[in-house]
Motif scaffolding. Structure first.
Motif, PDB file in Angstrom:
ATOM      1  N   MET A 145     -15.375  -6.749 -12.814  1.00  0.00           N
ATOM      2  CA  MET A 145     -15.638  -7.744 -13.815  1.00  0.00           C
ATOM      3  C   MET A 145     -17.111  -8.145 -13.744  1.00  0.00           C
ATOM      4  O   MET A 145     -17.660  -8.338 -12.665  1.00  0.00           O
ATOM      5  CB  MET A 145     -14.743  -8.944 -13.580  1.00  0.00           C
ATOM      6  N   LEU A 146     -17.724  -8.265 -14.883  1.00  0.00           N
ATOM      7  CA  LEU A 146     -19.135  -8.632 -14.954  1.00  0.00           C
ATOM      8  C   LEU A 146     -19.305 -10.147 -14.947  1.00  0.00           C
ATOM      9  O   LEU A 146     -18.512 -10.879 -15.538  1.00  0.00           O
ATOM     10  CB  LEU A 146     -19.763  -8.084 -16.230  1.00  0.00           C
ATOM     11  N   SER A 147     -20.365 -10.580 -14.293  1.00  0.00           N
ATOM     12  CA  SER A 147     -20.686 -12.012 -14.309  1.00  0.00           C
ATOM     13  C   SER A 147     -21.346 -12.343 -15.646  1.00  0.00           C
ATOM     14  O   SER A 147     -21.830 -11.451 -16.348  1.00  0.00           O
ATOM     15  CB  SER A 147     -21.653 -12.339 -13.166  1.00  0.00           C
ATOM     16  N   PRO A 148     -21.386 -13.623 -16.002  1.00  0.00           N
ATOM     17  CA  PRO A 148     -22.092 -14.007 -17.229  1.00  0.00           C
ATOM     18  C   PRO A 148     -23.559 -13.564 -17.229  1.00  0.00           C
ATOM     19  O   PRO A 148     -24.084 -13.156 -18.259  1.00  0.00           O
ATOM     20  CB  PRO A 148     -21.978 -15.538 -17.251  1.00  0.00           C
ATOM     21  N   HIS A 149     -24.203 -13.596 -16.065  1.00  0.00           N
ATOM     22  CA  HIS A 149     -25.601 -13.158 -15.978  1.00  0.00           C
ATOM     23  C   HIS A 149     -25.723 -11.656 -16.237  1.00  0.00           C
ATOM     24  O   HIS A 149     -26.673 -11.205 -16.884  1.00  0.00           O
ATOM     25  CB  HIS A 149     -26.186 -13.501 -14.601  1.00  0.00           C
ATOM     26  N   GLU A 150     -24.773 -10.881 -15.722  1.00  0.00           N
ATOM     27  CA  GLU A 150     -24.793  -9.432 -15.937  1.00  0.00           C
ATOM     28  C   GLU A 150     -24.543  -9.096 -17.402  1.00  0.00           C
ATOM     29  O   GLU A 150     -25.171  -8.198 -17.956  1.00  0.00           O
ATOM     30  CB  GLU A 150     -23.769  -8.753 -15.031  1.00  0.00           C
ATOM     31  N   ILE A 151     -23.647  -9.838 -18.045  1.00  0.00           N
ATOM     32  CA  ILE A 151     -23.392  -9.630 -19.475  1.00  0.00           C
ATOM     33  C   ILE A 151     -24.645  -9.951 -20.275  1.00  0.00           C
ATOM     34  O   ILE A 151     -25.038  -9.201 -21.170  1.00  0.00           O
ATOM     35  CB  ILE A 151     -22.195 -10.475 -19.950  1.00  0.00           C
ATOM     36  N   ALA A 152     -25.306 -11.059 -19.935  1.00  0.00           N
ATOM     37  CA  ALA A 152     -26.535 -11.428 -20.630  1.00  0.00           C
ATOM     38  C   ALA A 152     -27.610 -10.365 -20.423  1.00  0.00           C
ATOM     39  O   ALA A 152     -28.326 -10.005 -21.364  1.00  0.00           O
ATOM     40  CB  ALA A 152     -27.029 -12.788 -20.141  1.00  0.00           C
ATOM     41  N   ALA A 153     -27.716  -9.840 -19.219  1.00  0.00           N
ATOM     42  CA  ALA A 153     -28.695  -8.786 -18.942  1.00  0.00           C
ATOM     43  C   ALA A 153     -28.379  -7.543 -19.758  1.00  0.00           C
ATOM     44  O   ALA A 153     -29.279  -6.908 -20.319  1.00  0.00           O
ATOM     45  CB  ALA A 153     -28.714  -8.462 -17.447  1.00  0.00           C
ATOM     46  N   ASN A 211     -33.103 -10.219 -13.562  1.00  0.00           N
ATOM     47  CA  ASN A 211     -32.804 -10.448 -12.161  1.00  0.00           C
ATOM     48  C   ASN A 211     -32.483  -9.101 -11.516  1.00  0.00           C
ATOM     49  O   ASN A 211     -31.603  -8.385 -11.989  1.00  0.00           O
ATOM     50  CB  ASN A 211     -31.614 -11.406 -12.070  1.00  0.00           C
ATOM     51  N   PRO A 212     -33.153  -8.748 -10.430  1.00  0.00           N
ATOM     52  CA  PRO A 212     -32.899  -7.457  -9.795  1.00  0.00           C
ATOM     53  C   PRO A 212     -31.449  -7.262  -9.368  1.00  0.00           C
ATOM     54  O   PRO A 212     -30.920  -6.151  -9.445  1.00  0.00           O
ATOM     55  CB  PRO A 212     -33.834  -7.457  -8.580  1.00  0.00           C
ATOM     56  N   ALA A 213     -30.785  -8.312  -8.939  1.00  0.00           N
ATOM     57  CA  ALA A 213     -29.384  -8.194  -8.533  1.00  0.00           C
ATOM     58  C   ALA A 213     -28.502  -7.838  -9.737  1.00  0.00           C
ATOM     59  O   ALA A 213     -27.591  -7.010  -9.622  1.00  0.00           O
ATOM     60  CB  ALA A 213     -28.904  -9.490  -7.891  1.00  0.00           C
ATOM     61  N   ASP A 214     -28.775  -8.453 -10.888  1.00  0.00           N
ATOM     62  CA  ASP A 214     -28.017  -8.136 -12.100  1.00  0.00           C
ATOM     63  C   ASP A 214     -28.282  -6.699 -12.531  1.00  0.00           C
ATOM     64  O   ASP A 214     -27.353  -5.968 -12.888  1.00  0.00           O
ATOM     65  CB  ASP A 214     -28.382  -9.083 -13.247  1.00  0.00           C
ATOM     66  N   LEU A 215     -29.534  -6.295 -12.485  1.00  0.00           N
ATOM     67  CA  LEU A 215     -29.890  -4.932 -12.860  1.00  0.00           C
ATOM     68  C   LEU A 215     -29.217  -3.921 -11.939  1.00  0.00           C
ATOM     69  O   LEU A 215     -28.647  -2.930 -12.402  1.00  0.00           O
ATOM     70  CB  LEU A 215     -31.411  -4.760 -12.824  1.00  0.00           C
ATOM     71  N   ASN A 216     -29.242  -4.173 -10.647  1.00  0.00           N
ATOM     72  CA  ASN A 216     -28.583  -3.267  -9.695  1.00  0.00           C
ATOM     73  C   ASN A 216     -27.087  -3.186  -9.943  1.00  0.00           C
ATOM     74  O   ASN A 216     -26.497  -2.108  -9.839  1.00  0.00           O
ATOM     75  CB  ASN A 216     -28.871  -3.693  -8.257  1.00  0.00           C
ATOM     76  N   ALA A 217     -26.462  -4.300 -10.274  1.00  0.00           N
ATOM     77  CA  ALA A 217     -25.025  -4.293 -10.566  1.00  0.00           C
ATOM     78  C   ALA A 217     -24.731  -3.436 -11.789  1.00  0.00           C
ATOM     79  O   ALA A 217     -23.748  -2.680 -11.798  1.00  0.00           O
ATOM     80  CB  ALA A 217     -24.518  -5.719 -10.780  1.00  0.00           C
ATOM     81  N   LEU A 218     -25.572  -3.542 -12.818  1.00  0.00           N
ATOM     82  CA  LEU A 218     -25.369  -2.734 -14.028  1.00  0.00           C
ATOM     83  C   LEU A 218     -25.606  -1.257 -13.754  1.00  0.00           C
ATOM     84  O   LEU A 218     -24.876  -0.399 -14.277  1.00  0.00           O
ATOM     85  CB  LEU A 218     -26.284  -3.229 -15.148  1.00  0.00           C
ATOM     86  N   LEU A 219     -26.595  -0.950 -12.937  1.00  0.00           N
ATOM     87  CA  LEU A 219     -26.843   0.439 -12.554  1.00  0.00           C
ATOM     88  C   LEU A 219     -25.686   0.980 -11.722  1.00  0.00           C
ATOM     89  O   LEU A 219     -25.232   2.114 -11.947  1.00  0.00           O
ATOM     90  CB  LEU A 219     -28.153   0.556 -11.776  1.00  0.00           C
ATOM     91  N   ASP A 220     -25.194   0.192 -10.767  1.00  0.00           N
ATOM     92  CA  ASP A 220     -24.075   0.619  -9.919  1.00  0.00           C
ATOM     93  C   ASP A 220     -22.816   0.893 -10.738  1.00  0.00           C
ATOM     94  O   ASP A 220     -22.049   1.809 -10.418  1.00  0.00           O
ATOM     95  CB  ASP A 220     -23.752  -0.429  -8.859  1.00  0.00           C
ATOM     96  N   ARG A 221     -22.612   0.103 -11.780  1.00  0.00           N
ATOM     97  CA  ARG A 221     -21.426   0.275 -12.637  1.00  0.00           C
ATOM     98  C   ARG A 221     -21.654   1.326 -13.725  1.00  0.00           C
ATOM     99  O   ARG A 221     -20.796   1.563 -14.553  1.00  0.00           O
ATOM    100  CB  ARG A 221     -21.059  -1.061 -13.273  1.00  0.00           C
ATOM    101  N   ARG A 222     -22.839   1.910 -13.722  1.00  0.00           N
ATOM    102  CA  ARG A 222     -23.234   2.944 -14.682  1.00  0.00           C
ATOM    103  C   ARG A 222     -23.141   2.456 -16.125  1.00  0.00           C
ATOM    104  O   ARG A 222     -22.724   3.181 -17.022  1.00  0.00           O
ATOM    105  CB  ARG A 222     -22.431   4.213 -14.461  1.00  0.00           C
ATOM    106  N   LEU A 223     -23.563   1.208 -16.321  1.00  0.00           N
ATOM    107  CA  LEU A 223     -23.616   0.637 -17.658  1.00  0.00           C
ATOM    108  C   LEU A 223     -24.992   0.835 -18.277  1.00  0.00           C
ATOM    109  O   LEU A 223     -25.135   0.773 -19.494  1.00  0.00           O
ATOM    110  CB  LEU A 223     -23.260  -0.848 -17.618  1.00  0.00           C
TER     111      LEU A 223
END
Length: 66
Positions: free
Chosen positions: A1-9, A23-35
């Protein structure tokens, strides 16, 4: 599940190709999830972000298009 910050990113990436203000943490999460994926560029600071098909599908689902 994506956080609101990840969705905004993810939404910001859809409209802009540069990731300098994300935010680097949000970007890394999106990269890890291959979004998203980073397009290789000659200079590291000039890399461009793109949504993957899966990332576009997630945004479409959030917008109620699916």
């Amino acid at each position: 599940m994506l956080s609101p910050h990840e969705i905004a990113a993810l939404m910001l990436i859809e409209n802009a190709q540069h990731h300098h203000e994300l935010n680097p943490a949000d970007l890394n999460a999106l990269l890890d999830r291959r979004l998203v994926w980073l397009e290789p560029q000659p200079q590291v600071h000039d890399r461009r972000l793109h949504l993957t098909n899966h990332g576009r599908h997630v945004l479409d689902a959030i917008a109620g298009k699916h």
